[in-house]
Design a protein around this motif. Structure first.
Motif, PDB file in Angstrom:
ATOM      1  N   VAL A 164       0.801  -1.241   0.015  1.00 34.83           N
ATOM      2  CA  VAL A 164      -0.063   0.093   0.030  1.00 34.83           C
ATOM      3  C   VAL A 164       1.039   1.333   0.032  1.00 34.83           C
ATOM      4  O   VAL A 164       2.012   1.280   0.585  1.00 34.83           O
ATOM      5  N   VAL A 165       0.521   2.137  -1.087  1.00 36.80           N
ATOM      6  CA  VAL A 165       1.154   3.311  -0.650  1.00 36.80           C
ATOM      7  C   VAL A 165       0.275   4.570  -0.463  1.00 36.80           C
ATOM      8  O   VAL A 165      -0.861   4.762  -0.756  1.00 36.80           O
ATOM      9  N   TYR A 166       0.908   5.496   0.467  1.00 33.49           N
ATOM     10  CA  TYR A 166       0.024   6.605   1.007  1.00 33.49           C
ATOM     11  C   TYR A 166       0.761   7.637   0.231  1.00 33.49           C
ATOM     12  O   TYR A 166       1.835   8.117   0.468  1.00 33.49           O
ATOM     13  N   ILE A 167      -0.251   8.494  -0.665  1.00 36.73           N
ATOM     14  CA  ILE A 167       0.337   9.600  -1.416  1.00 36.73           C
ATOM     15  C   ILE A 167      -0.432  10.833  -0.923  1.00 36.73           C
ATOM     16  O   ILE A 167      -1.535  10.681  -0.604  1.00 36.73           O
ATOM     17  N   TYR A 168       0.420  11.846  -0.713  1.00 38.51           N
ATOM     18  CA  TYR A 168      -0.237  13.263  -0.068  1.00 38.51           C
ATOM     19  C   TYR A 168       0.583  14.361  -1.012  1.00 38.51           C
ATOM     20  O   TYR A 168       1.558  14.276  -1.734  1.00 38.51           O
ATOM     21  N   LYS A 169      -0.317  15.500  -0.996  1.00 38.32           N
ATOM     22  CA  LYS A 169       0.194  16.653  -1.715  1.00 38.32           C
ATOM     23  C   LYS A 169       0.959  17.653  -0.660  1.00 38.32           C
ATOM     24  O   LYS A 169       0.183  17.824   0.484  1.00 38.32           O
ATOM     25  N   ALA A 170       2.018  18.037  -0.704  1.00 40.13           N
ATOM     26  CA  ALA A 170       2.847  19.013  -0.024  1.00 40.13           C
ATOM     27  C   ALA A 170       2.944  20.476  -0.603  1.00 40.13           C
ATOM     28  O   ALA A 170       2.513  20.610  -1.874  1.00 40.13           O
ATOM     29  N   LYS A 171       3.124  21.438   0.264  1.00 41.26           N
ATOM     30  CA  LYS A 171       3.168  22.685  -0.221  1.00 41.26           C
ATOM     31  C   LYS A 171       4.554  23.147  -1.081  1.00 41.26           C
ATOM     32  O   LYS A 171       4.674  23.614  -2.106  1.00 41.26           O
ATOM     33  N   LYS A 172       5.713  22.559  -0.585  1.00 41.75           N
ATOM     34  CA  LYS A 172       6.856  22.598  -1.236  1.00 41.75           C
ATOM     35  C   LYS A 172       7.342  21.493  -2.290  1.00 41.75           C
ATOM     36  O   LYS A 172       7.101  20.192  -2.084  1.00 41.75           O
ATOM     37  N   GLU A 173       7.920  22.014  -3.365  1.00 39.80           N
ATOM     38  CA  GLU A 173       8.298  21.114  -4.603  1.00 39.80           C
ATOM     39  C   GLU A 173       9.600  20.373  -4.432  1.00 39.80           C
ATOM     40  O   GLU A 173      10.517  21.335  -4.138  1.00 39.80           O
ATOM     41  N   ILE A 174       9.655  19.115  -4.396  1.00 39.37           N
ATOM     42  CA  ILE A 174      11.019  18.546  -4.307  1.00 39.37           C
ATOM     43  C   ILE A 174      11.194  17.318  -5.355  1.00 39.37           C
ATOM     44  O   ILE A 174       9.931  16.868  -5.914  1.00 39.37           O
ATOM     45  N   LYS A 175      12.236  17.611  -6.192  1.00 41.51           N
ATOM     46  CA  LYS A 175      12.583  16.729  -7.468  1.00 41.51           C
ATOM     47  C   LYS A 175      11.436  17.024  -8.340  1.00 41.51           C
ATOM     48  O   LYS A 175      11.096  15.953  -9.089  1.00 41.51           O
ATOM     49  N   GLY A 176      10.592  18.046  -8.564  1.00 37.98           N
ATOM     50  CA  GLY A 176       9.949  18.658  -9.551  1.00 37.98           C
ATOM     51  C   GLY A 176       8.430  18.265  -9.265  1.00 37.98           C
ATOM     52  O   GLY A 176       7.590  18.248 -10.204  1.00 37.98           O
ATOM     53  N   THR A 177       7.935  17.831  -8.149  1.00 37.12           N
ATOM     54  CA  THR A 177       6.746  17.244  -7.850  1.00 37.12           C
ATOM     55  C   THR A 177       6.432  17.740  -6.438  1.00 37.12           C
ATOM     56  O   THR A 177       7.111  17.735  -5.468  1.00 37.12           O
TER      57      THR A 177
END
Length: 72
Positions: A53-66
């Motif tokens: 299972v992978v937990y995917i979330y969205k952050a404010k700061k961009e790291i490695k282009g995403t």
């Protein structure tokens, strides 16, 4: 040569974290309970047992282009 036909299939299923495996007194944090979309019968669960299972979330700061982060 391979013919491509039929319906496209998705390689993932969305799900929600319900909580931890627990009894009346104890809670086991190393075992999570997941509700997977469109899986309502006990017979359908056999396919998903043992899968990662992978937990995917969205952050404010961009790291490695995403801005999306993942925890396996």
């Amino acid at each position: 040569m391979v013919k491509k036909g039929g319906e496209p299939c998705t390689l993932y299923s969305k799900g929600r974290i319900i909580g931890y495996k627990r009894s009346k007194v104890n809670q086991y944090e190393n075992t999570s309970l997941i509700k997977i979309e469109n899986v309502n019968a006990k017979e359908d669960v056999d396919f998903y047992l043992g899968k990662k299972v992978v937990y995917i979330y969205k952050a404010k700061k961009e790291i490695k282009g995403t801005k999306f982060r993942s925890i396996w």
